[in-house]
Design an enzyme around this catalytic site. Sequence first.
Site, PDB file in Angstrom:
ATOM      1  N   SER A 130       0.080   3.631   9.205  1.00 29.14           N
ATOM      2  CA  SER A 130      -0.556   2.426   8.685  1.00 29.14           C
ATOM      3  C   SER A 130      -1.369   1.794   9.809  1.00 29.14           C
ATOM      4  O   SER A 130      -1.068   1.995  10.995  1.00 29.14           O
ATOM      5  CB  SER A 130       0.518   1.439   8.220  1.00 29.14           C
ATOM      6  OG  SER A 130      -0.052   0.169   7.951  1.00 29.14           O
ATOM      7  N   TYR A 142       8.209  -3.699   8.766  1.00 29.61           N
ATOM      8  CA  TYR A 142       7.227  -2.667   8.420  1.00 29.61           C
ATOM      9  C   TYR A 142       6.486  -2.188   9.664  1.00 29.61           C
ATOM     10  O   TYR A 142       6.345  -0.984   9.904  1.00 29.61           O
ATOM     11  CB  TYR A 142       6.246  -3.251   7.399  1.00 29.61           C
ATOM     12  CG  TYR A 142       5.219  -2.273   6.854  1.00 29.61           C
ATOM     13  CD1 TYR A 142       5.599  -1.317   5.915  1.00 29.61           C
ATOM     14  CD2 TYR A 142       3.895  -2.322   7.251  1.00 29.61           C
ATOM     15  CE1 TYR A 142       4.661  -0.430   5.395  1.00 29.61           C
ATOM     16  CE2 TYR A 142       2.950  -1.443   6.740  1.00 29.61           C
ATOM     17  CZ  TYR A 142       3.338  -0.505   5.806  1.00 29.61           C
ATOM     18  OH  TYR A 142       2.414   0.382   5.288  1.00 29.61           O
TER      19      TYR A 142
HETATM   20  P1  NAI Z   1       3.168   2.277  -3.355  1.00 29.73           P
HETATM   21  O1  NAI Z   1       4.177   1.196  -3.205  1.00 29.73           O
HETATM   22  O2  NAI Z   1       2.121   2.123  -4.395  1.00 29.73           O
HETATM   23  O3  NAI Z   1       3.880   3.682  -3.569  1.00 29.73           O
HETATM   24  C1  NAI Z   1       4.959   4.061  -2.768  1.00 29.73           C
HETATM   25  C2  NAI Z   1       5.784   5.108  -3.513  1.00 29.73           C
HETATM   26  O4  NAI Z   1       6.904   5.426  -2.673  1.00 29.73           O
HETATM   27  C3  NAI Z   1       6.341   4.577  -4.844  1.00 29.73           C
HETATM   28  O5  NAI Z   1       6.098   5.533  -5.873  1.00 29.73           O
HETATM   29  C4  NAI Z   1       7.837   4.420  -4.554  1.00 29.73           C
HETATM   30  O6  NAI Z   1       8.653   4.630  -5.699  1.00 29.73           O
HETATM   31  C5  NAI Z   1       8.054   5.494  -3.490  1.00 29.73           C
HETATM   32  N1  NAI Z   1       9.273   5.246  -2.717  1.00 29.73           N
HETATM   33  C6  NAI Z   1       9.731   4.070  -2.248  1.00 29.73           C
HETATM   34  N2  NAI Z   1      10.920   4.253  -1.654  1.00 29.73           N
HETATM   35  C7  NAI Z   1      11.200   5.568  -1.732  1.00 29.73           C
HETATM   36  C8  NAI Z   1      12.301   6.386  -1.313  1.00 29.73           C
HETATM   37  N3  NAI Z   1      13.364   5.856  -0.709  1.00 29.73           N
HETATM   38  N4  NAI Z   1      12.239   7.710  -1.550  1.00 29.73           N
HETATM   39  C9  NAI Z   1      11.186   8.249  -2.190  1.00 29.73           C
HETATM   40  N5  NAI Z   1      10.132   7.547  -2.637  1.00 29.73           N
HETATM   41  C10 NAI Z   1      10.145   6.209  -2.402  1.00 29.73           C
HETATM   42  O7  NAI Z   1       2.523   2.426  -1.905  1.00 29.73           O
HETATM   43  P2  NAI Z   1       1.130   3.066  -1.388  1.00 29.73           P
HETATM   44  O8  NAI Z   1       0.209   1.962  -1.132  1.00 29.73           O
HETATM   45  O9  NAI Z   1       0.716   4.202  -2.227  1.00 29.73           O
HETATM   46  O10 NAI Z   1       1.644   3.585   0.043  1.00 29.73           O
HETATM   47  C11 NAI Z   1       1.846   4.945   0.371  1.00 29.73           C
HETATM   48  C12 NAI Z   1       2.074   5.036   1.864  1.00 29.73           C
HETATM   49  O11 NAI Z   1       0.929   4.514   2.531  1.00 29.73           O
HETATM   50  C13 NAI Z   1       3.269   4.224   2.373  1.00 29.73           C
HETATM   51  O12 NAI Z   1       3.903   4.934   3.420  1.00 29.73           O
HETATM   52  C14 NAI Z   1       2.626   2.972   2.902  1.00 29.73           C
HETATM   53  O13 NAI Z   1       3.414   2.344   3.890  1.00 29.73           O
HETATM   54  C15 NAI Z   1       1.337   3.526   3.453  1.00 29.73           C
HETATM   55  N6  NAI Z   1       0.267   2.556   3.605  1.00 29.73           N
HETATM   56  C16 NAI Z   1      -0.263   1.879   2.532  1.00 29.73           C
HETATM   57  C17 NAI Z   1      -1.319   1.023   2.702  1.00 29.73           C
HETATM   58  C18 NAI Z   1      -1.998   0.329   1.575  1.00 29.73           C
HETATM   59  O14 NAI Z   1      -2.903  -0.480   1.860  1.00 29.73           O
HETATM   60  N7  NAI Z   1      -1.678   0.568   0.331  1.00 29.73           N
HETATM   61  C19 NAI Z   1      -1.853   0.763   4.044  1.00 29.73           C
HETATM   62  C20 NAI Z   1      -1.235   1.521   5.085  1.00 29.73           C
HETATM   63  C21 NAI Z   1      -0.215   2.380   4.857  1.00 29.73           C
END
Ligand code: NAI
Length: 250
Positions: A130, A142
């Site tokens: 991130s 985080y």
């Molecule tokens: P999101 O919240 O939309 O999706 C995250 C997914 O991870 C969800 O489907 C959730 O059910 C799953 N998840 C949560 N805990 C879990 C576990 N214990 N085991 C398996 N799956 C689990 O998030 P997004 O935005 O798609 O983020 C994806 C990655 O990108 C994350 O690592 C996040 O930290 C990172 N990220 C996101 C940013 C953003 O602006 N959206 C920016 C920088 C990094």
Amino acid sequence: MSELHSKRLLGKVVVVTGAARGQGAAEADALTREGARVIATDVTGAPGCRRLDVTSDKEWAELAAELKEAYGQVHGLVNNAGITWRARLGDVRTDDFHRVHAVNVTGPLLGIQHLAPLMPRGSSIVNVGSSAALTGHYPVAYTASKWALRGLSKTAALELGPRGIRVNTIHPGYIETEMTASAAPAFREANIRETPLGRTGTVGEVTPLVVFLLSDDSSFITGAEIAVDGGLTAHGGVKSVSDALRAEGP
Ligand code: NAI
């Protein structure tokens, strides 16, 4: 270019965590389009996803055993699952701090431990960091977890390099997903102000990098960290993000 030639991941078995929605779902789709046999996983057990809680050693062991039986090998892992928790330094509770680390750091560690033994030379692991991993972003649990993930990635690149397995980290900036939608409007506005390109990003702007890093096109790239953030972290200053949120109150 022929259809066959354009599929850069043909024959590769790739696991994506947190693939029920957001970036993980888009990554699973993009990797599938490039010919990979994608095992999309998520803790929610959403349709199309195999259930996997990345914090569970037992569930990773079961997945690894299944993949060994079904395919013999695994060529790619995208450690995408992640959670945020927006408590500040003075307020964060240790159980929340540990919970965030369990998903964002221990999860990728377990994934690497269980799947690397199944990986032949030329395999590739992508850890999703991130912009918080490059800055003093205010949600302390985080931010600390994503900095820790950078350390894990560096060590893994070192340890797995001799086996021909590459490990790289990508650092998305503000990407429009449900995770960012859950933040206060001021968070989005402040991020746009801090982003030289002057806008937020889309999941479709992250997936090409993941495809590239899993493909043989990046065969000499390992231990690298690549930002996909519209320049957010290029100028080193994210103070206004914290200031704007502080003005909003808790
Ligand atoms: P999101 O919240 O939309 O999706 C995250 C997914 O991870 C969800 O489907 C959730 O059910 C799953 N998840 C949560 N805990 C879990 C576990 N214990 N085991 C398996 N799956 C689990 O998030 P997004 O935005 O798609 O983020 C994806 C990655 O990108 C994350 O690592 C996040 O930290 C990172 N990220 C996101 C940013 C953003 O602006 N959206 C920016 C920088 C990094």
